[in-house]
Design an enzyme around this catalytic site. Sequence first.
Site, PDB file in Angstrom:
ATOM      1  N   ARG A  36      11.951  -2.627 -10.494  1.00 33.74           N
ATOM      2  CA  ARG A  36      13.227  -1.921 -10.338  1.00 33.74           C
ATOM      3  C   ARG A  36      13.972  -1.770 -11.664  1.00 33.74           C
ATOM      4  NH1 ARG A  36      13.621  -1.314  -4.958  1.00 33.74           N
ATOM      5  NH2 ARG A  36      12.565  -2.836  -3.643  1.00 33.74           N
ATOM      6  N   HIS A  66       0.784  -1.296  -9.079  1.00 35.05           N
ATOM      7  CA  HIS A  66       1.758  -0.458  -8.379  1.00 35.05           C
ATOM      8  C   HIS A  66       2.824  -0.050  -9.379  1.00 35.05           C
ATOM      9  CE1 HIS A  66       4.322   1.295  -5.422  1.00 35.05           C
ATOM     10  NE2 HIS A  66       3.628   0.837  -4.400  1.00 35.05           N
ATOM     11  N   TYR A  69       9.241   1.468  -8.735  1.00 36.76           N
ATOM     12  CA  TYR A  69       9.871   2.264  -7.690  1.00 36.76           C
ATOM     13  C   TYR A  69      10.843   3.313  -8.231  1.00 36.76           C
ATOM     14  CZ  TYR A  69       8.118  -1.402  -4.581  1.00 36.76           C
ATOM     15  OH  TYR A  69       7.312  -2.287  -3.897  1.00 36.76           O
ATOM     16  N   HIS A 105       4.132   6.127  -5.729  1.00 39.33           N
ATOM     17  CA  HIS A 105       4.836   6.935  -4.740  1.00 39.33           C
ATOM     18  C   HIS A 105       5.091   8.305  -5.376  1.00 39.33           C
ATOM     19  CE1 HIS A 105       6.595   3.192  -2.489  1.00 39.33           C
ATOM     20  NE2 HIS A 105       5.272   3.241  -2.498  1.00 39.33           N
ATOM     21  N   GLU A 140       0.281   7.526  -3.173  1.00 41.45           N
ATOM     22  CA  GLU A 140       0.411   6.832  -1.888  1.00 41.45           C
ATOM     23  C   GLU A 140       1.118   7.728  -0.870  1.00 41.45           C
ATOM     24  OE1 GLU A 140       2.236   2.661  -0.073  1.00 41.45           O
ATOM     25  OE2 GLU A 140       2.204   3.009  -2.240  1.00 41.45           O
ATOM     26  N   ASP A 174      -1.508   4.080   3.244  1.00 40.81           N
ATOM     27  CA  ASP A 174      -0.777   2.913   3.730  1.00 40.81           C
ATOM     28  C   ASP A 174      -0.673   3.004   5.252  1.00 40.81           C
ATOM     29  OD1 ASP A 174       1.715   1.475   4.676  1.00 40.81           O
ATOM     30  OD2 ASP A 174       1.699   0.830   2.588  1.00 40.81           O
ATOM     31  N   HIS A 177       2.925   3.453   6.592  1.00 43.46           N
ATOM     32  CA  HIS A 177       3.455   4.775   6.292  1.00 43.46           C
ATOM     33  C   HIS A 177       2.805   5.842   7.171  1.00 43.46           C
ATOM     34  CE1 HIS A 177       4.370   3.247   1.937  1.00 43.46           C
ATOM     35  NE2 HIS A 177       5.032   2.590   2.875  1.00 43.46           N
ATOM     36  N   HIS A 211      -3.510   0.346   1.635  1.00 45.78           N
ATOM     37  CA  HIS A 211      -2.493  -0.684   1.829  1.00 45.78           C
ATOM     38  C   HIS A 211      -2.447  -1.004   3.319  1.00 45.78           C
ATOM     39  CE1 HIS A 211       0.035   0.269  -2.033  1.00 45.78           C
ATOM     40  NE2 HIS A 211      -1.044  -0.441  -2.278  1.00 45.78           N
ATOM     41  N   ASP A 224      10.125   3.433   6.575  1.00 43.99           N
ATOM     42  CA  ASP A 224       9.146   2.560   5.928  1.00 43.99           C
ATOM     43  C   ASP A 224       9.638   1.113   6.023  1.00 43.99           C
ATOM     44  OD1 ASP A 224       7.497   1.146   4.227  1.00 43.99           O
ATOM     45  OD2 ASP A 224       8.035   2.259   2.426  1.00 43.99           O
ATOM     46  N   HIS A 226       7.755  -2.545   6.524  1.00 37.52           N
ATOM     47  CA  HIS A 226       6.519  -3.298   6.699  1.00 37.52           C
ATOM     48  C   HIS A 226       6.728  -4.509   7.605  1.00 37.52           C
ATOM     49  CE1 HIS A 226       4.557  -1.794   2.694  1.00 37.52           C
ATOM     50  NE2 HIS A 226       5.023  -0.809   3.448  1.00 37.52           N
ATOM     51  N   GLU A 256       0.576  -5.873   1.835  1.00 36.10           N
ATOM     52  CA  GLU A 256       1.908  -5.944   1.223  1.00 36.10           C
ATOM     53  C   GLU A 256       2.899  -6.466   2.271  1.00 36.10           C
ATOM     54  OE1 GLU A 256       2.043  -2.165  -1.758  1.00 36.10           O
ATOM     55  OE2 GLU A 256       2.216  -1.746   0.376  1.00 36.10           O
TER      56      GLU A 256
END
Length: 285
Positions: A36, A66, A69, A105, A140, A174, A177, A211, A224, A226, A256
């Site tokens: 982040r 990954h 974000y 993403h 993804e 994923d 997703h 994923h 989204d 998880h 994840e």
Amino acid sequence: MLIGTHVSQAGGLDKAVARGVERGCRSIQIFNQSPRMWRPTNYTEDDFAAFRAAIDDSPIDAVLIHAVYLINCASEDPEIRTKSLASLKQSLHVGDGIGADVVLHPGSALRGEVGPAIKRAGEVFKEALEESDHSLLLLEDTAGTGGTLGRSFEELAELIDAAGGGRRLGVCLDSCHLLASGYDVRSIEALTETLDSFDEIVGLGRLGAVHLNDSQTPLGSNRDRHANLGEGEIGEAGIAAFLSEPRFEEMAVVLETPGPDKRGTTAEEIAYAHRLRRRGLRARR
């Protein structure tokens, strides 16, 4: 099937390998920097060499990075696109150094038009790939509202085409997703139909990783969230279908999940994944 999970790289890239081994992983996924923040971690060639040596001495056969974000290669803001390009190039550089592919993403059009956003994103993807060597860039699939890109197989195909369609462009699917975006994956039959559709629209040759996450929200929710394996809307039968899917057999299948204490996937959940895999394989006989 290379079942594994996302692990921390705190303390050095090579420390991630030991954390994966402790959990019984055959694959691992890491962030190449704080997920982040824009500020990159400046790894050296010695860091890369230490990671490669640790991998060589481990049972881990696949590594994913990954990307952070904050990246939005589709943004209308030139400054955000410039920062996104720099961050993506850094992720691919680290991937080249440690033998990892990069999961990203695709971005968001926010309130703008999707078509021009896909074009903008594709241009950034293409430039980043041209300035790196080996790592695959795996887009993804996503779940969301508004201008979120990658919510359908058609959009993933358009993004790949917009980036030039090169051999280093692929997809990471994923499970959470997929369900949230309206693709039913809750049984062997449903997953088979969904993958057949992916093959027709994108091509299974583009699929580079999976994923594996259960979903707190139902089919078509576009949210989204998880969940731990077997504790969400996909359920044990759907997760077992993923874990026994022959088209995933040689791939990294990376968990994840939140984990029982919200601190990430545990060794126990990796072991549970293997039990669900055996259940799925029995169901396919």
